[in-house]
Design a protein around this motif. Structure first.
Motif, short mmCIF file in Angstrom:
data_model
loop_
_atom_site.label_atom_id
_atom_site.label_comp_id
_atom_site.label_asym_id
_atom_site.label_seq_id
_atom_site.Cartn_x
_atom_site.Cartn_y
_atom_site.Cartn_z
N SER A 62 -17.78 12.89 15.73
CA SER A 62 -18.41 13.75 14.72
C SER A 62 -17.97 13.41 13.30
N LYS A 63 -16.77 12.87 13.15
CA LYS A 63 -16.28 12.50 11.83
C LYS A 63 -16.04 11.01 11.82
N ASN A 64 -16.72 10.30 10.96
CA ASN A 64 -16.62 8.85 10.92
C ASN A 64 -15.81 8.40 9.73
N ASN A 65 -14.54 8.19 9.94
CA ASN A 65 -13.67 7.63 8.91
C ASN A 65 -13.71 6.12 9.00
N HIS A 66 -13.09 5.49 8.04
CA HIS A 66 -12.97 4.04 8.07
C HIS A 66 -12.23 3.65 9.35
N SER A 67 -12.88 2.86 10.21
CA SER A 67 -12.30 2.60 11.52
C SER A 67 -11.79 1.19 11.72
N SER A 68 -12.14 0.27 10.86
CA SER A 68 -11.73 -1.11 11.07
C SER A 68 -10.64 -1.50 10.08
N ASN A 69 -9.64 -2.18 10.59
CA ASN A 69 -8.57 -2.67 9.73
C ASN A 69 -8.56 -4.19 9.67
N SER A 72 -10.19 -9.92 8.10
CA SER A 72 -10.56 -11.33 8.25
C SER A 72 -12.04 -11.51 8.58
N ILE A 73 -12.77 -10.42 8.74
CA ILE A 73 -14.18 -10.50 9.08
C ILE A 73 -14.96 -11.01 7.87
N SER A 74 -15.78 -12.02 8.10
CA SER A 74 -16.52 -12.61 6.99
C SER A 74 -17.62 -11.65 6.51
N LYS A 75 -18.01 -11.85 5.28
CA LYS A 75 -19.00 -10.98 4.64
C LYS A 75 -20.38 -11.26 5.22
N ASN A 76 -20.86 -10.36 6.07
CA ASN A 76 -22.16 -10.50 6.70
C ASN A 76 -22.72 -9.10 6.91
N TYR A 77 -23.78 -8.78 6.22
CA TYR A 77 -24.34 -7.42 6.28
C TYR A 77 -25.07 -7.15 7.58
N PHE A 78 -25.26 -8.15 8.41
CA PHE A 78 -25.90 -7.96 9.70
C PHE A 78 -24.88 -7.83 10.83
N TYR A 79 -23.61 -7.91 10.49
CA TYR A 79 -22.55 -7.80 11.48
C TYR A 79 -21.90 -6.42 11.37
N PHE A 80 -21.98 -5.65 12.45
CA PHE A 80 -21.57 -4.25 12.40
C PHE A 80 -20.09 -4.07 12.07
N LYS A 81 -19.23 -5.02 12.45
CA LYS A 81 -17.80 -4.86 12.14
C LYS A 81 -17.54 -4.99 10.64
N TYR A 82 -18.32 -5.82 9.97
CA TYR A 82 -18.17 -5.92 8.51
C TYR A 82 -18.67 -4.65 7.84
N VAL A 83 -19.83 -4.20 8.24
CA VAL A 83 -20.43 -3.00 7.62
C VAL A 83 -19.56 -1.78 7.89
N ALA A 84 -18.89 -1.73 9.05
CA ALA A 84 -18.04 -0.59 9.39
C ALA A 84 -16.84 -0.47 8.45
N GLN A 85 -16.49 -1.54 7.76
CA GLN A 85 -15.38 -1.50 6.81
C GLN A 85 -15.76 -0.85 5.49
N LEU A 86 -17.05 -0.69 5.25
CA LEU A 86 -17.54 -0.20 3.97
C LEU A 86 -17.90 1.27 4.05
N ASN A 87 -18.06 1.90 2.89
CA ASN A 87 -18.70 3.21 2.85
C ASN A 87 -20.09 2.99 2.28
N VAL A 117 -23.95 2.72 7.76
CA VAL A 117 -22.49 2.66 7.90
C VAL A 117 -22.03 3.48 9.11
N VAL A 118 -22.59 4.66 9.31
CA VAL A 118 -22.21 5.49 10.46
C VAL A 118 -22.58 4.80 11.77
N LEU A 119 -23.75 4.20 11.85
CA LEU A 119 -24.14 3.48 13.06
C LEU A 119 -23.21 2.29 13.32
N ALA A 120 -22.84 1.59 12.26
CA ALA A 120 -21.93 0.45 12.41
C ALA A 120 -20.56 0.91 12.91
#
Length: 157
Positions: A62-69, A72-87, A117-120
């Motif tokens: 229910s609460k989506n905080n920044h979940s990835s630490n 080293s993930i490269s900048k790719n807006y189609f990759y969910f792990k990269y997008v999950a690092q952003l707000n 971002v929430v889906l990622a």
């Protein structure tokens, strides 16, 4: 959304497999020797732990905080792990800057950015729990085999 659905499918398959394995082992538990009962208990404990993590991944957060630490993930807006690092603000600003986009509707962009971002983050969370649950399932299957080999080696009769 597709990645989240894919992760849920994998978690669901793991839940079905572990549940069937646990129920099957409990149905033959009483008919086994004490050593085999011990092996069955190890499998059941590990697979129950796997079930716990699989269920943690299935239920939405229910609460989506920044979940990835992972930085080293490269900048790719189609990759969910990269997008999950952003707000949502970082996502919109980065997209505007990198793709030279103009803003046409700030509120719509904010809402869409938030949804992306929430889906990622949910997809990342589900895949992480799937990895943990799968490790316990594999340990639940492999550990009794190792103990059985050890038992046969020490008791050749």
């Amino acid at each position: 959304q597709h990645l989240s659905d894919y992760a849920e499918t994998k978690l669901g398959a793991l839940i079905v497999f572990n549940s069937a394995l646990i129920l099957g082992l409990f149905s033959i538990y009483k008919d086994q020797s004490s050593f085999n009962q011990y092996l069955i208990l190890i499998v059941v404990i590990l697979n129950t732990t796997s079930l716990f993590f699989a269920f943690c991944g299935i239920f939405p957060k229910s609460k989506n905080n920044h979940s990835s630490n992972d930085k080293s993930i490269s900048k790719n807006y189609f990759y969910f792990k990269y997008v999950a690092q952003l707000n949502e603000h970082q996502l919109i600003e980065n997209l505007r800057k990198d793709y030279e986009l103009d803003s046409c509707n700030k509120q719509l962009e904010k809402d869409l950015g938030n949804q992306i971002v929430v889906l990622a983050k949910n997809s990342e969370r589900k895949f992480n729990y799937f990895g943990i649950a799968l490790k316990f399932t594999i340990a639940g299957i492999i550990s009794p085999i190792g103990l059985l080999i050890f038992y046969i080696y020490n008791n050749p009769n």
